[in-house]
Design an enzyme around this catalytic site. Structure first.
Site, short mmCIF file in Angstrom:
data_model
loop_
_atom_site.label_atom_id
_atom_site.label_comp_id
_atom_site.label_asym_id
_atom_site.label_seq_id
_atom_site.Cartn_x
_atom_site.Cartn_y
_atom_site.Cartn_z
N HIS A 66 0.82 -1.21 0.00
CA HIS A 66 0.00 0.00 0.00
C HIS A 66 0.85 1.26 0.00
CE1 HIS A 66 -4.26 -1.50 0.99
NE2 HIS A 66 -3.55 -2.53 0.56
N ASP A 67 2.11 1.15 0.40
CA ASP A 67 3.02 2.28 0.31
C ASP A 67 3.56 2.42 -1.10
OD1 ASP A 67 4.65 4.45 1.22
OD2 ASP A 67 6.36 3.09 1.37
N ASP A 74 8.11 5.18 -0.45
CA ASP A 74 8.64 6.39 0.17
C ASP A 74 8.13 6.60 1.59
OD1 ASP A 74 6.00 7.02 -0.29
OD2 ASP A 74 6.38 8.65 -1.70
N PRO A 161 -5.40 -1.72 -6.30
CA PRO A 161 -6.39 -2.70 -6.77
C PRO A 161 -7.27 -3.18 -5.63
CG PRO A 161 -4.18 -3.66 -6.72
CD PRO A 161 -4.01 -2.20 -6.46
N ASP A 241 -6.19 -17.75 3.61
CA ASP A 241 -5.85 -19.10 3.17
C ASP A 241 -6.42 -20.09 4.18
OD1 ASP A 241 -4.70 -21.50 2.40
OD2 ASP A 241 -2.65 -20.91 2.89
N THR A 244 -3.19 -23.24 5.29
CA THR A 244 -2.08 -22.92 6.19
C THR A 244 -2.07 -21.41 6.40
OG1 THR A 244 -0.59 -22.85 4.27
CG2 THR A 244 -0.66 -24.91 5.54
#
Length: 339
Positions: A66-67, A74, A161, A241, A244
């Site tokens: 997300h950065d 940054d 996205p 998931d 696992t």
């Protein structure tokens, strides 16, 4: 088996080294003189956090993605205050435990070495180390990033996205950031651990052959029953998931084959003609998945960087230096103190 695994790691290291050499301004040895104990400090703090909460690993990978995706790696997503990226829709569920860990590492590194290492570099290092602890591949990290002076704009943040995206939408979204099909399919594999909230996958209960791939009926029934108890909203978590959930492996792709992908964006990868072959390959060959995932992580972490005299090295990961008052005090504050 062991020899094949070792060979795969050598390939990953060589591939990553090649990408590093192309990242202007970065070097694996960038902090070797100014902060020789850097990687040891980061590794220690990540290991301590992981020992208490294995969920810190997927939380860190999500923060890094997300950065990097909106405007480059940054550390802009770490900033708090007015117009913070953390206050925008895609980032509302970033986990404080991981945000606070990055700031704790920053404080420890700056105490040991002075203000020489950016929050952006620390985020990449911490994410890599947590990935390895969870069972994922190791890859070398080139350093020398600097921190943004301000958050990314809302328009850029909303280029991230969404779980509701179809494969064509995902391919365009990734393509707009110079990430290709292999990057999409492998980086989506980060959903092999971590959790999600009901609101992010509620659209999976109404499959449509054209826009929403089929979901296993028994899996859907269990999710519906679980999410019926999500009052108030956001109090129920579901593992991404089902096989696992706390381990970084290739079982995520098994989930897709079994029609147990939690997000529409995930499930589509196994049925769309542009991605099905690679997703199936990763389900059969964990080494191939690990190799591509490492390459794609390096590629993503080197996007649109600030280097040299650009940006800054923050006194506090949550606060641009222009807002810091009383620098000596602020340099030892935690992320939470700045919120």
């Amino acid at each position: 088996m062991a020899s094949r695994a070792a060979a795969a790691l050598v390939v990953v290291a060589l591939a990553c080294a090649a990408v590093h050499s192309a990242a202007a301004g970065l070097s694996p040895d960038f902090h070797a003189v100014s902060c020789p104990d850097l990687e040891h400090i980061v590794k220690y703090h990540v290991a301590e956090a992981f020992r208490k909460d294995v969920g810190v690993a997927p939380a860190l990978i999500r923060i890094l993605f997300h950065d990097c995706f909106p405007q480059g790696c940054d550390a802009s997503v770490l900033l708090t205050g007015n117009n913070s990226e953390q206050g925008m829709g895609p980032n509302l569920t970033l986990r404080p435990v991981a945000l606070n860990l990055i700031e704790s590492i920053r404080a420890a590194v700056h105490r040991a070495c002075g203000r020489t290492v950016s929050c952006a570099d620390l985020t990449v290092l911490a994410t890599r180390d947590s990935l390895v602890l969870a069972g994922g591949p190791h890859f070398d990290v080139a350093l020398g990033r600097r921190d943004a002076l301000a958050p990314a704009s809302q328009d850029l943040v909303f280029t991230l996205p969404a779980p509701s995206f179809t494969v064509p939408e995902l391919l365009k979204s990734f393509g707009d950031r110079n990430l290709d099909k292999a990057d999409l399919v492998s980086l989506s594999g980060a959903h092999t651990f971590g959790i999600a909230h009901c609101s992010s996958f509620s659209d999976r209960f109404t499959p449509d052959v054209d826009t929403n791939p089929a979901i296993d009926p028994n899996f859907a029934a269990k999710l519906k029953a679980k999410c019926a108890k999500d009052v108030p909203a956001g109090t129920v978590n579901q593992t991404l998931d089902v096989r696992t959930p706390d381990v970084f492996d290739n079982k995520y792709y098994f989930d897709l084959i079994a029609k147990q992908g939690l997000f529409k964006s995930d499930q589509g990868l196994i049925v769309h003609p542009d991605t099905t072959r690679m997703a199936t390959r990763f389900s059969l060959n964990q080494g191939a998945f690990f190799e591509q995932f490492a390459k794609s992580m390096v590629k993503m972490s080197n996007m649109d960087l600030l280097t040299g005299s650009q940006g800054e090295i923050r006194f506090n990961c949550a606060v641009p230096n222009s807002r810091v008052e009383g620098i000596e005090t602020a340099s030892d504050e935690g992320h939470a103190a700045a919120m």
